[in-house]
Design a protein around this motif. Structure first.
Motif, PDB file in Angstrom:
ATOM      1  N   GLY A   1       1.664  12.260  57.538  1.00  0.00           N
ATOM      2  CA  GLY A   1       2.322  11.908  56.287  1.00  0.00           C
ATOM      3  C   GLY A   1       1.384  11.071  55.430  1.00  0.00           C
ATOM      4  O   GLY A   1       0.860  10.064  55.898  1.00  0.00           O
ATOM      5  N   ILE A   2       1.160  11.503  54.189  1.00  0.00           N
ATOM      6  CA  ILE A   2       0.362  10.729  53.230  1.00  0.00           C
ATOM      7  C   ILE A   2       1.341   9.892  52.419  1.00  0.00           C
ATOM      8  O   ILE A   2       2.144  10.430  51.649  1.00  0.00           O
ATOM      9  CB  ILE A   2      -0.455  11.644  52.312  1.00  0.00           C
ATOM     10  CG1 ILE A   2      -1.357  12.561  53.143  1.00  0.00           C
ATOM     11  CG2 ILE A   2      -1.287  10.821  51.331  1.00  0.00           C
ATOM     12  CD1 ILE A   2      -2.075  13.624  52.320  1.00  0.00           C
ATOM     13  N   VAL A   3       1.298   8.586  52.603  1.00  0.00           N
ATOM     14  CA  VAL A   3       2.324   7.694  52.074  1.00  0.00           C
ATOM     15  C   VAL A   3       1.681   6.609  51.229  1.00  0.00           C
ATOM     16  O   VAL A   3       0.627   6.070  51.572  1.00  0.00           O
ATOM     17  CB  VAL A   3       3.116   7.064  53.241  1.00  0.00           C
ATOM     18  CG1 VAL A   3       4.163   6.089  52.720  1.00  0.00           C
ATOM     19  CG2 VAL A   3       3.775   8.145  54.093  1.00  0.00           C
ATOM     20  N   GLY A   4       2.335   6.266  50.124  1.00  0.00           N
ATOM     21  CA  GLY A   4       1.859   5.187  49.267  1.00  0.00           C
ATOM     22  C   GLY A   4       2.695   5.112  48.010  1.00  0.00           C
ATOM     23  O   GLY A   4       3.495   6.013  47.736  1.00  0.00           O
ATOM     24  N   PRO A   5       2.551   4.048  47.229  1.00  0.00           N
ATOM     25  CA  PRO A   5       3.376   3.869  46.023  1.00  0.00           C
ATOM     26  C   PRO A   5       3.043   4.890  44.947  1.00  0.00           C
ATOM     27  O   PRO A   5       2.032   5.602  45.024  1.00  0.00           O
ATOM     28  CB  PRO A   5       3.014   2.448  45.566  1.00  0.00           C
ATOM     29  CG  PRO A   5       1.638   2.224  46.114  1.00  0.00           C
ATOM     30  CD  PRO A   5       1.600   2.944  47.434  1.00  0.00           C
TER      31      PRO A   5
END
Length: 253
Positions: A35-39
């Motif tokens: 999963g590529i996660v960030g704001p």
């Protein structure tokens, strides 16, 4: 130790002279579901597009199987954000899925019955076989996303990139998509997914890449997806709500 499948070195990219990605470095092993996660604005979609030569890089190098993207593009599947697709284009679901076979068929060459069967099988896997003749503009958002995933599946790629495949879909479609992604992982495929829902990260992914213009943390979910690391990625826009993994996002001005 599993061999590195994807390697990103010192990757940077910009939009209109504004740096979106800066000195991005990471490696991905085969058979992982990341999963590529960030704001918002962290560069998640730009990362995928830059890796796939859909957006120019300022600096850096990306390799797949030790080779540049153009040499291995037939082994890589991509599902873009649904909002970036012209859903009014006059074509039906079966034709959309068949487009995923053009690497085998060749452009401007006639499709054969075996290609039609492959496309129908992919639609059936996504629960969309009964909609094969339906114009894509007449499908719901979740149905459209299932069709695009079927197009990626029919390629039988080794690596899949998916940009927010769960955004705006119903619960049944979300579970159907995640079932397929986990099946791909189980047979040795490598999948990277831009994802926005922090509540489901632990259940959905065995690896996490926390991104905010650069890679802040990357590795196995149980090690990387911690309160401290998530706070590092989201800064003041994340509040820990207590419990094992309860998050609330805020926009502070």
């Amino acid at each position: 130790m599993a061999k590195t499948l994807i390697e990103v070195e010192n990757l940077s990219a910009s939009y209109r002279k504004n740096t979106v990605l800066h000195n991005v470095n990471f490696e991905v092993k085969p058979g992982t579901l990341t999963g590529i996660v960030g704001p918002n604005g962290a560069g998640k979609s730009t990362l995928i597009k830059t890796m796939l030569n859909l957006h120019p890089a300022l600096t850096g190098k990306v390799s797949f199987f030790g080779l540049p993207f153009p040499k291995v593009k037939k082994r890589i599947g991509y599902v873009p954000q649904r909002g970036s697709v012209d859903w009014d284009f006059p074509t039906d679901a079966l034709d959309v899925v068949t487009m995923g076979l053009y690497g085998q068929i060749g452009w401007l060459k006639k499709t054969k019955e075996k290609h039609r069967k492959q496309a129908l099988s992919a639609l059936e896997k996504m629960g969309m076989k009964d909609y094969a003749d339906r114009q894509i503009s007449q499908l719901s958002g979740g149905q459209q996303q299932r069709v695009f995933l079927a197009r990626a599946l029919v390629q039988n790629a080794d690596i899949y990139f998916m940009d927010e495949p769960l955004a705006g879909v119903d619960a049944a479609t979300e579970q159907a998509i995640m079932t397929i992604l986990k099946e791909l992982k189980s047979i040795g495929k490598t999948v990277m997914v831009v994802h926005h829902d922090l509540q489901t990260v632990e259940n959905y992914f065995d690896h996490v890449l926390l991104l905010n213009r650069t890679v802040l943390h990357h590795g196995k979910t149980e090690r990387v997806f911690t309160k401290e690391n998530v706070a590092d990625a989201y800064g003041g826009n994340m509040r820990w709500m207590g419990g094992e993994r309860q998050y609330e996002l805020h926009s502070f001005k």
